[in-house]
Design a protein around this motif. Structure first.
Motif, mmCIF file in Angstrom:
data_model
loop_
_atom_site.group_PDB
_atom_site.id
_atom_site.type_symbol
_atom_site.label_atom_id
_atom_site.label_comp_id
_atom_site.label_asym_id
_atom_site.label_seq_id
_atom_site.Cartn_x
_atom_site.Cartn_y
_atom_site.Cartn_z
ATOM 1 N N TYR A 187 0.828 -1.199 0.000
ATOM 2 C CA TYR A 187 0.000 0.000 0.000
ATOM 3 C C TYR A 187 0.871 1.260 0.000
ATOM 4 C CZ TYR A 187 -3.182 3.623 1.659
ATOM 5 O OH TYR A 187 -3.893 4.789 1.802
ATOM 6 N N ALA A 188 1.900 1.276 0.847
ATOM 7 C CA ALA A 188 2.789 2.435 0.902
ATOM 8 C C ALA A 188 3.507 2.646 -0.428
ATOM 9 C CB ALA A 188 3.802 2.267 2.037
ATOM 10 N N ARG A 189 3.957 1.554 -1.056
ATOM 11 C CA ARG A 189 4.638 1.683 -2.344
ATOM 12 C C ARG A 189 3.699 2.224 -3.413
ATOM 13 N NH1 ARG A 189 6.044 -4.069 -1.479
ATOM 14 N NH2 ARG A 189 7.820 -4.112 -0.031
ATOM 15 N N ARG A 190 2.458 1.749 -3.407
ATOM 16 C CA ARG A 190 1.486 2.227 -4.401
ATOM 17 C C ARG A 190 1.192 3.702 -4.203
ATOM 18 N NH1 ARG A 190 -2.566 -3.039 -4.055
ATOM 19 N NH2 ARG A 190 -1.478 -4.323 -5.608
ATOM 20 N N LYS A 191 1.079 4.129 -2.953
ATOM 21 C CA LYS A 191 0.829 5.538 -2.684
ATOM 22 C C LYS A 191 2.017 6.392 -3.129
ATOM 23 C CE LYS A 191 -1.949 7.453 -0.762
ATOM 24 N NZ LYS A 191 -3.044 8.268 -1.352
ATOM 25 N N LEU A 192 3.218 5.897 -2.923
ATOM 26 C CA LEU A 192 4.399 6.639 -3.359
ATOM 27 C C LEU A 192 4.460 6.704 -4.877
ATOM 28 C CD1 LEU A 192 6.890 8.145 -2.335
ATOM 29 C CD2 LEU A 192 8.159 5.996 -2.483
ATOM 30 N N ALA B 161 13.514 7.021 -1.925
ATOM 31 C CA ALA B 161 12.362 7.168 -1.030
ATOM 32 C C ALA B 161 11.656 5.833 -0.826
ATOM 33 C CB ALA B 161 11.388 8.198 -1.603
ATOM 34 N N THR B 162 11.546 5.056 -1.880
ATOM 35 C CA THR B 162 10.911 3.736 -1.772
ATOM 36 C C THR B 162 11.678 2.844 -0.809
ATOM 37 O OG1 THR B 162 10.070 3.906 -4.037
ATOM 38 C CG2 THR B 162 10.167 1.705 -3.067
ATOM 39 N N ARG B 163 12.999 2.821 -0.943
ATOM 40 C CA ARG B 163 13.816 2.005 -0.027
ATOM 41 C C ARG B 163 13.660 2.482 1.409
ATOM 42 N NH1 ARG B 163 17.644 1.745 -4.460
ATOM 43 N NH2 ARG B 163 18.625 3.684 -3.778
ATOM 44 N N HIS B 164 13.699 3.799 1.591
ATOM 45 C CA HIS B 164 13.621 4.355 2.943
ATOM 46 C C HIS B 164 12.283 4.024 3.600
ATOM 47 C CE1 HIS B 164 13.861 7.177 6.284
ATOM 48 N NE2 HIS B 164 12.692 7.654 5.903
ATOM 49 N N THR C 248 11.959 0.274 4.421
ATOM 50 C CA THR C 248 12.752 -0.106 5.596
ATOM 51 C C THR C 248 12.107 0.395 6.874
ATOM 52 O OG1 THR C 248 14.809 -0.082 4.320
ATOM 53 C CG2 THR C 248 15.001 0.115 6.712
ATOM 54 N N MET C 249 11.641 1.634 6.862
ATOM 55 C CA MET C 249 11.073 2.238 8.063
ATOM 56 C C MET C 249 9.807 1.509 8.519
ATOM 57 S SD MET C 249 10.083 6.218 8.733
ATOM 58 C CE MET C 249 8.924 6.214 7.371
ATOM 59 N N PHE C 250 8.896 1.245 7.591
ATOM 60 C CA PHE C 250 7.654 0.570 7.978
ATOM 61 C C PHE C 250 7.879 -0.895 8.303
ATOM 62 C CE2 PHE C 250 5.460 4.212 5.902
ATOM 63 C CZ PHE C 250 4.682 4.576 6.975
ATOM 64 N N ARG C 251 8.827 -1.516 7.630
ATOM 65 C CA ARG C 251 9.120 -2.912 7.958
ATOM 66 C C ARG C 251 9.606 -3.032 9.404
ATOM 67 N NH1 ARG C 251 9.381 -7.127 4.594
ATOM 68 N NH2 ARG C 251 9.489 -5.808 2.735
ATOM 69 N N LYS C 252 10.435 -2.091 9.838
ATOM 70 C CA LYS C 252 10.928 -2.112 11.225
ATOM 71 C C LYS C 252 9.808 -1.765 12.196
ATOM 72 C CE LYS C 252 15.770 -0.994 10.260
ATOM 73 N NZ LYS C 252 16.866 -0.006 10.444
ATOM 74 N N LEU C 253 8.955 -0.821 11.820
ATOM 75 C CA LEU C 253 7.853 -0.417 12.682
ATOM 76 C C LEU C 253 6.878 -1.560 12.910
ATOM 77 C CD1 LEU C 253 6.125 1.844 14.113
ATOM 78 C CD2 LEU C 253 5.077 2.237 11.869
ATOM 79 N N LEU C 254 6.651 -2.339 11.886
ATOM 80 C CA LEU C 254 5.613 -3.375 11.946
ATOM 81 C C LEU C 254 6.109 -4.723 12.473
ATOM 82 C CD1 LEU C 254 4.019 -2.630 8.461
ATOM 83 C CD2 LEU C 254 3.090 -1.980 10.686
#
Length: 207
Positions: A94-99, A193-196, A199-205
């Motif tokens: 979802y985040a990737r699609r929004k980006l 931005a996609t990588r960042h 990585t950020m949401f993967r760690k958060l979740l």
């Protein structure tokens, strides 16, 4: 049907309708609804004001047509979250699609942002009637994943807000992003931005 709903459009009328909506998207995304005028839209479309008003009776009609046409596209990534999928991957997708939408549809993002900043009077029906029930539905799915131990303890609504903020920033504040980034990255900020964000949401979740 024609923009006024009276008869089928000829090829020239179709061409002019598309030109008007494209011009309006440019003008509304740059100036907002209040700052935009029919004269500005007509000039950008290469038409006279009376010619434009043949297709759309008012600025409001043009704006509503744009919003209605974009709504399904705008909400599609959120609708696509699958309750039976892998929770982390569903949210990251979802985040990737929004980006990606910020990359491909920056004017559309700014159109919605300007409307919300100006009180969302033309979006109130959409926000209450379509967006809120959809967000409620997906937030319930995310809460279920958290309760099942498949995701870390995150607030479903604020998670969705965070995704909006982080991804739409690259469209709504494009000039700032490209100005502040190192020159080597400013030409295309989306790859990093996609990588960042991933990585950020993967760690958060992560549980």
């Amino acid at each position: 049907m024609a923009a006024n709903g009276t008869r089928p459009l000829t090829r020239i009328q179709q061409k002019n309708t598309i030109a008007i909506l494209e011009a309006a998207l440019d003008v509304f995304s740059a100036k907002g609804f209040r700052g935009a005028t029919v004269d500005q839209i007509a000039k950008a479309a290469g038409l006279s004001k009376p010619n434009l008003l043949y297709y759309f009776p008012s600025k409001e009609a043009i704006h509503q047509t744009l919003l209605a046409g974009l709504l399904d596209t705008w909400l599609a990534p959120l609708r696509a979250i699958d309750p039976h999928g892998n929770p982390t991957e569903e949210i990251l997708t979802y985040a990737r699609r929004k980006l990606e939408m910020s990359r491909e549809m920056p004017r559309e993002s700014r159109l919605f942002a300007n409307e919300v900043l100006q009180g969302a009077s033309n979006l109130e029906t959409v926000l209450k009637g379509e967006l809120k029930p959809l967000v409620d539905e997906k937030a319930e799915i995310i809460a279920g994943w958290v309760a099942e131990g498949k995701l870390a303890q995150v607030h479903p609504y604020h998670l969705i807000f965070s995704i909006w903020a982080l991804t739409q920033h690259y469209a709504d504040f494009d000039v700032q992003v490209r100005t502040v980034l190192p020159e080597s990255e400013a030409g295309d900020p989306f790859e990093e931005a996609t990588r960042h964000i991933d990585t950020m949401f993967r760690k958060l979740l992560a549980v």
